[in-house]
Each structure stands twice: as C-alpha cells, then as structure tokens.
Design a protein around this motif. Structure first.
Motif, PDB file in Angstrom:
ATOM      1  N   MET A   1       0.816  -1.197   0.000  1.00  0.00           N
ATOM      2  CA  MET A   1       0.000   0.000   0.000  1.00  0.00           C
ATOM      3  C   MET A   1       0.861   1.261   0.000  1.00  0.00           C
ATOM      4  O   MET A   1       0.552   2.212  -0.691  1.00  0.00           O
ATOM      5  CB  MET A   1      -0.945  -0.037   1.212  1.00  0.00           C
ATOM      6  CG  MET A   1      -1.907   1.080   1.250  1.00  0.00           C
ATOM      7  SD  MET A   1      -3.019   0.968  -0.166  1.00  0.00           S
ATOM      8  CE  MET A   1      -4.105   2.258   0.187  1.00  0.00           C
ATOM      9  N   LEU A   2       1.926   1.227   0.795  1.00  0.00           N
ATOM     10  CA  LEU A   2       2.816   2.382   0.855  1.00  0.00           C
ATOM     11  C   LEU A   2       3.456   2.664  -0.503  1.00  0.00           C
ATOM     12  O   LEU A   2       3.634   3.823  -0.886  1.00  0.00           O
ATOM     13  CB  LEU A   2       3.903   2.132   1.912  1.00  0.00           C
ATOM     14  CG  LEU A   2       4.397   3.349   2.674  1.00  0.00           C
ATOM     15  CD1 LEU A   2       3.249   4.174   3.208  1.00  0.00           C
ATOM     16  CD2 LEU A   2       5.293   2.911   3.800  1.00  0.00           C
ATOM     17  N   GLY A   3       3.765   1.597  -1.236  1.00  0.00           N
ATOM     18  CA  GLY A   3       4.338   1.755  -2.573  1.00  0.00           C
ATOM     19  C   GLY A   3       3.388   2.438  -3.531  1.00  0.00           C
ATOM     20  O   GLY A   3       3.797   3.269  -4.350  1.00  0.00           O
ATOM     21  N   VAL A   4       2.108   2.123  -3.436  1.00  0.00           N
ATOM     22  CA  VAL A   4       1.094   2.744  -4.287  1.00  0.00           C
ATOM     23  C   VAL A   4       1.006   4.236  -3.988  1.00  0.00           C
ATOM     24  O   VAL A   4       0.969   5.067  -4.900  1.00  0.00           O
ATOM     25  CB  VAL A   4      -0.281   2.064  -4.071  1.00  0.00           C
ATOM     26  CG1 VAL A   4      -1.385   2.822  -4.771  1.00  0.00           C
ATOM     27  CG2 VAL A   4      -0.246   0.624  -4.536  1.00  0.00           C
ATOM     28  N   ILE A   5       1.002   4.578  -2.729  1.00  0.00           N
ATOM     29  CA  ILE A   5       0.933   5.989  -2.328  1.00  0.00           C
ATOM     30  C   ILE A   5       2.185   6.725  -2.784  1.00  0.00           C
ATOM     31  O   ILE A   5       2.100   7.836  -3.317  1.00  0.00           O
ATOM     32  CB  ILE A   5       0.732   6.117  -0.803  1.00  0.00           C
ATOM     33  CG1 ILE A   5      -0.636   5.560  -0.416  1.00  0.00           C
ATOM     34  CG2 ILE A   5       0.885   7.560  -0.346  1.00  0.00           C
ATOM     35  CD1 ILE A   5      -0.850   5.406   1.067  1.00  0.00           C
ATOM     36  N   ARG A   6       3.331   6.112  -2.612  1.00  0.00           N
ATOM     37  CA  ARG A   6       4.594   6.724  -3.022  1.00  0.00           C
ATOM     38  C   ARG A   6       4.606   6.986  -4.534  1.00  0.00           C
ATOM     39  O   ARG A   6       5.017   8.054  -4.976  1.00  0.00           O
ATOM     40  CB  ARG A   6       5.761   5.819  -2.617  1.00  0.00           C
ATOM     41  CG  ARG A   6       7.111   6.497  -2.754  1.00  0.00           C
ATOM     42  CD  ARG A   6       8.257   5.660  -2.202  1.00  0.00           C
ATOM     43  NE  ARG A   6       8.075   5.416  -0.786  1.00  0.00           N
ATOM     44  CZ  ARG A   6       8.083   4.207  -0.223  1.00  0.00           C
ATOM     45  NH1 ARG A   6       8.280   3.122  -0.950  1.00  0.00           N
ATOM     46  NH2 ARG A   6       7.914   4.072   1.073  1.00  0.00           N
ATOM     47  N   ARG A   7       4.150   6.023  -5.329  1.00  0.00           N
ATOM     48  CA  ARG A   7       4.111   6.202  -6.787  1.00  0.00           C
ATOM     49  C   ARG A   7       3.142   7.316  -7.176  1.00  0.00           C
ATOM     50  O   ARG A   7       3.431   8.112  -8.067  1.00  0.00           O
ATOM     51  CB  ARG A   7       3.735   4.890  -7.478  1.00  0.00           C
ATOM     52  CG  ARG A   7       4.892   3.913  -7.557  1.00  0.00           C
ATOM     53  CD  ARG A   7       4.574   2.720  -8.434  1.00  0.00           C
ATOM     54  NE  ARG A   7       3.415   1.963  -7.962  1.00  0.00           N
ATOM     55  CZ  ARG A   7       3.452   0.986  -7.051  1.00  0.00           C
ATOM     56  NH1 ARG A   7       4.611   0.639  -6.514  1.00  0.00           N
ATOM     57  NH2 ARG A   7       2.357   0.364  -6.689  1.00  0.00           N
ATOM     58  N   TRP A   8       2.001   7.380  -6.476  1.00  0.00           N
ATOM     59  CA  TRP A   8       1.029   8.423  -6.758  1.00  0.00           C
ATOM     60  C   TRP A   8       1.630   9.801  -6.465  1.00  0.00           C
ATOM     61  O   TRP A   8       1.500  10.726  -7.259  1.00  0.00           O
ATOM     62  CB  TRP A   8      -0.238   8.206  -5.925  1.00  0.00           C
ATOM     63  CG  TRP A   8      -1.284   9.247  -6.163  1.00  0.00           C
ATOM     64  CD1 TRP A   8      -2.200   9.271  -7.160  1.00  0.00           C
ATOM     65  CD2 TRP A   8      -1.492  10.441  -5.395  1.00  0.00           C
ATOM     66  NE1 TRP A   8      -2.981  10.405  -7.064  1.00  0.00           N
ATOM     67  CE2 TRP A   8      -2.571  11.135  -5.988  1.00  0.00           C
ATOM     68  CE3 TRP A   8      -0.880  10.982  -4.270  1.00  0.00           C
ATOM     69  CZ2 TRP A   8      -3.034  12.345  -5.486  1.00  0.00           C
ATOM     70  CZ3 TRP A   8      -1.351  12.191  -3.776  1.00  0.00           C
ATOM     71  CH2 TRP A   8      -2.419  12.859  -4.379  1.00  0.00           C
TER      72      TRP A   8
END
Length: 92
Positions: A1-8
């Motif tokens: 989930m943190l990776g998705v937020i970081r990419r966004w």
C-alpha cells in the motif's frame, strides 16, 4: 500500500514539475505576454477536447500569475483569446 501511495505522490510531483517548467519557459520567452500565451494554449486544448492538456496549460497560467509581477492579466483579453480559439476550432 505504501508503494502505491509513493508512486502516486511521485506522479503528482512530476506533473507539477512539468507545468512549473512550462511556466518558466514562457516567462523567459516573453514575460509580459506569458500569461496570455498559456491561456491561448489552454483554450486551444479545450476546444480540441483535450482535458489533460487544458488542465496543464491552466496550471501554467496560474503559475505565471504567481511568478511574474510583470505578466499582463486582463480578463477581457483572455475572453478574446478564448473566442478566437473557438472561432478557429483549436487549430494552432
């Protein structure tokens, strides 16, 4: 989930850097008329139905307004630019 937020967040930062860079280019080319040029490009994109490009150039215009105290910003001129682009059908 943190990776998705970081990419966004990174994608949003890249988009912001793009319109900030475009604003600096227009200001460097013609500071007084840079705002009108960004509005012209936004109107052209709107007439063509290109929502992403319209949003980009609208943000560029806002950035120019923030950056340049010399940029002219007359709403009557902006309306004339939009009317001209609609008349021309968005052709550059």
């Amino acid at each position: 989930m943190l990776g998705v937020i970081r990419r966004w967040v990174e994608r949003r930062r890249a988009i912001r850097r793009r319109w900030q860079a475009a604003a600096r280019v227009l200001v460097a080319a013609d500071e007084v008329n840079a705002y009108y040029e960004a509005q012209r490009r936004a109107a052209r994109a709107r007439v063509r139905g290109d929502g992403q490009e319209f949003f980009h150039w609208a943000k560029v215009a806002a950035e120019i307004a923030r950056l340049s105290p010399r940029a002219e910003m007359d709403i009557a001129v902006v309306r004339a630019i939009a009317a001209d682009e609609e008349r021309r059908g968005g052709r550059g």
